[in-house]
Write a protein that holds these residues in place. Structure first.
Motif, PDB file in Angstrom:
ATOM      1  N   ILE A   1     -13.258  65.333 -68.841  1.00 23.43           N
ATOM      2  CA  ILE A   1     -14.089  65.336 -67.634  1.00 23.43           C
ATOM      3  C   ILE A   1     -13.809  66.614 -66.860  1.00 23.43           C
ATOM      4  O   ILE A   1     -12.659  66.908 -66.513  1.00 23.43           O
ATOM      5  CB  ILE A   1     -13.792  64.106 -66.751  1.00 23.43           C
ATOM      6  CG1 ILE A   1     -14.111  62.820 -67.523  1.00 23.43           C
ATOM      7  CG2 ILE A   1     -14.612  64.168 -65.457  1.00 23.43           C
ATOM      8  CD1 ILE A   1     -13.584  61.573 -66.859  1.00 23.43           C
TER       9      ILE A   1
ATOM     10  N   LYS B   1     -18.460  64.660 -69.477  1.00 26.24           N
ATOM     11  CA  LYS B   1     -19.022  64.437 -68.143  1.00 26.24           C
ATOM     12  C   LYS B   1     -18.549  65.530 -67.208  1.00 26.24           C
ATOM     13  O   LYS B   1     -17.398  65.960 -67.253  1.00 26.24           O
ATOM     14  CB  LYS B   1     -18.573  63.066 -67.599  1.00 26.24           C
ATOM     15  CG  LYS B   1     -19.120  62.721 -66.232  1.00 26.24           C
ATOM     16  CD  LYS B   1     -20.628  62.533 -66.247  1.00 26.24           C
ATOM     17  CE  LYS B   1     -21.147  62.139 -64.864  1.00 26.24           C
ATOM     18  NZ  LYS B   1     -22.629  62.022 -64.852  1.00 26.24           N
ATOM     19  N   GLU B   2     -19.464  66.010 -66.341  1.00 30.04           N
ATOM     20  CA  GLU B   2     -19.110  66.940 -65.278  1.00 30.04           C
ATOM     21  C   GLU B   2     -19.332  66.247 -63.944  1.00 30.04           C
ATOM     22  O   GLU B   2     -20.414  65.695 -63.693  1.00 30.04           O
ATOM     23  CB  GLU B   2     -19.957  68.211 -65.366  1.00 30.04           C
ATOM     24  CG  GLU B   2     -19.667  69.040 -66.606  1.00 30.04           C
ATOM     25  CD  GLU B   2     -20.326  70.408 -66.561  1.00 30.04           C
ATOM     26  OE1 GLU B   2     -20.805  70.801 -65.480  1.00 30.04           O
ATOM     27  OE2 GLU B   2     -20.363  71.089 -67.603  1.00 30.04           O
ATOM     28  N   ALA B   3     -18.320  66.241 -63.107  1.00 35.28           N
ATOM     29  CA  ALA B   3     -18.393  65.603 -61.791  1.00 35.28           C
ATOM     30  C   ALA B   3     -18.392  66.678 -60.714  1.00 35.28           C
ATOM     31  O   ALA B   3     -17.830  67.760 -60.899  1.00 35.28           O
ATOM     32  CB  ALA B   3     -17.217  64.657 -61.595  1.00 35.28           C
TER      33      ALA B   3
ATOM     34  N   LEU C   1     -13.600  58.533 -62.716  1.00 39.15           N
ATOM     35  CA  LEU C   1     -14.153  58.407 -64.065  1.00 39.15           C
ATOM     36  C   LEU C   1     -13.031  58.292 -65.096  1.00 39.15           C
ATOM     37  O   LEU C   1     -13.171  57.580 -66.101  1.00 39.15           O
ATOM     38  CB  LEU C   1     -15.046  59.610 -64.371  1.00 39.15           C
ATOM     39  CG  LEU C   1     -16.373  59.673 -63.609  1.00 39.15           C
ATOM     40  CD1 LEU C   1     -17.058  61.016 -63.827  1.00 39.15           C
ATOM     41  CD2 LEU C   1     -17.293  58.527 -64.029  1.00 39.15           C
TER      42      LEU C   1
ATOM     43  N   VAL D   1     -13.599  56.909 -69.014  1.00 38.21           N
ATOM     44  CA  VAL D   1     -14.629  57.812 -69.537  1.00 38.21           C
ATOM     45  C   VAL D   1     -14.003  58.992 -70.263  1.00 38.21           C
ATOM     46  O   VAL D   1     -14.550  59.497 -71.245  1.00 38.21           O
ATOM     47  CB  VAL D   1     -15.547  58.296 -68.390  1.00 38.21           C
ATOM     48  CG1 VAL D   1     -16.574  59.304 -68.902  1.00 38.21           C
ATOM     49  CG2 VAL D   1     -16.246  57.103 -67.747  1.00 38.21           C
TER      50      VAL D   1
END
Length: 300
Positions: A192, A221-223, A232, A237
């Motif tokens: 992430i 995933k990029e937050a 996450l 995740v």
């Protein structure tokens, strides 16, 4: 829409009476009613149920009232602060910062600075490192704390501390059986990355760390926010790399491990205008140096 519309509506919404609101505003009731109608026309929404006895706010009116209360309160603070500064009672010093800096030494620095300079109004602005450049040049902030080096002759940068990075895992992850983990092991995990935007940012710093060792993380995933990224991770995740100070969040649903690779840091950098020779900035810089030395002595 003008400020008077907000103030007029706020008076009516808080009293639920046109007559009482008119008295508080020292105007006649008919022009007050016209102003509220004008506001509703501009918004394209009915804010007040005039058929109710007493009058009541519609759902849209309740929402608008909640927002205007906050807005008007903030405006009053700005007006009061401006008057104090103009009267010489206070000076203004604005601090820009990246969110992750707030988990390390910066809160202690700000606390001591405010305690030692009670006559100064200290403001805060959450800005990425690159946003701090423009804010410094335009005078919107007086100092910034970021994590990326700035290559600009108008900006002076001073690294306060090189903060180690740590891997963060969800509970029960297989790698938690190890006392430390390597970047190669992390590259084999679902990863992430944060922040997703704006760029360049800490995300590019992390990618460069992997790339310098011939590694490429499997980004799932990029937050946009660090706390979202850690959340996450907790949800299973993926894993992430965070500054060591993030452990101060004390979340019970994630665990941290140091890296076995040496020299993996993310700096905390103090940025200011290269031409700034103010006494206040010098005092802040000296205080930052003392806090860093205390921190290093405590770790020794």
């Amino acid at each position: 829409m003008e400020l008077r519309h907000l103030r007029y509506f706020n008076a009516v919404a808080s009293t639920l009476s046109f007559s009482r609101a008119a008295e508080l505003l020292h105007i006649a009731q008919p022009p007050l009613s016209r102003q509220i109608r004008q506001l509703e026309e501009m918004l394209g929404a009915e804010l007040i149920d005039r058929e109710s006895r007493p009058i009541a706010l519609t759902m849209a009116g309740k929402f608008f009232y909640e927002q205007t209360v906050q807005l008007l309160a903030r405006l009053e603070q700005i007006e009061e602060g401006t008057r104090r500064i103009a009267d010489g009672g206070n000076r203004w010093f604005n601090v820009g910062f990246v969110p992750s800096a707030m988990y390390g030494l910066l809160p202690e620095l700000i606390r001591r600075f405010r305690a030692g300079q009670p006559e100064i109004e200290v403001g805060f602005a959450e800005l990425t490192t690159m946003e701090q450049v423009e804010a410094l040049k335009s005078g919107r902030i007086d100092v910034g704390f970021g994590r990326l080096p700035i290559n600009d002759p108008d900006i002076a940068c001073e690294t306060l501390v090189d903060e180690p990075l740590m891997a963060v895992f969800p509970l029960g992850h297989a790698l938690l059986g190890k006392h430390s983990v390597s970047l190669a092991q992390l590259a084999g995990e679902k990863f992430i990355l944060y922040p997703a935007r704006p760029r360049p940012s800490y995300a590019d710093q992390v990618l460069d760390i992997f790339a310098s060792r011939g590694l490429r993380p499997d980004i799932v995933k990029e937050a946009n926010e660090m706390q979202t990224a850690v959340g996450l991770v907790a949800a299973g995740v993926g894993v992430a790399l965070v500054p060591a100070s993030v452990r101060g969040l004390h979340r019970a649903d994630v665990e941290y491990r140091p890296l076995s690779n040496k020299g993996i840091f993310s700096p905390v950098i103090m940025n200011c205008r290269a031409s700034d020779r103010s006494r206040v900035l010098d005092q802040l810089r000296d205080m930052a140096g003392r806090i860093v030395q205390e921190h290093l002595a405590h770790q020794a």
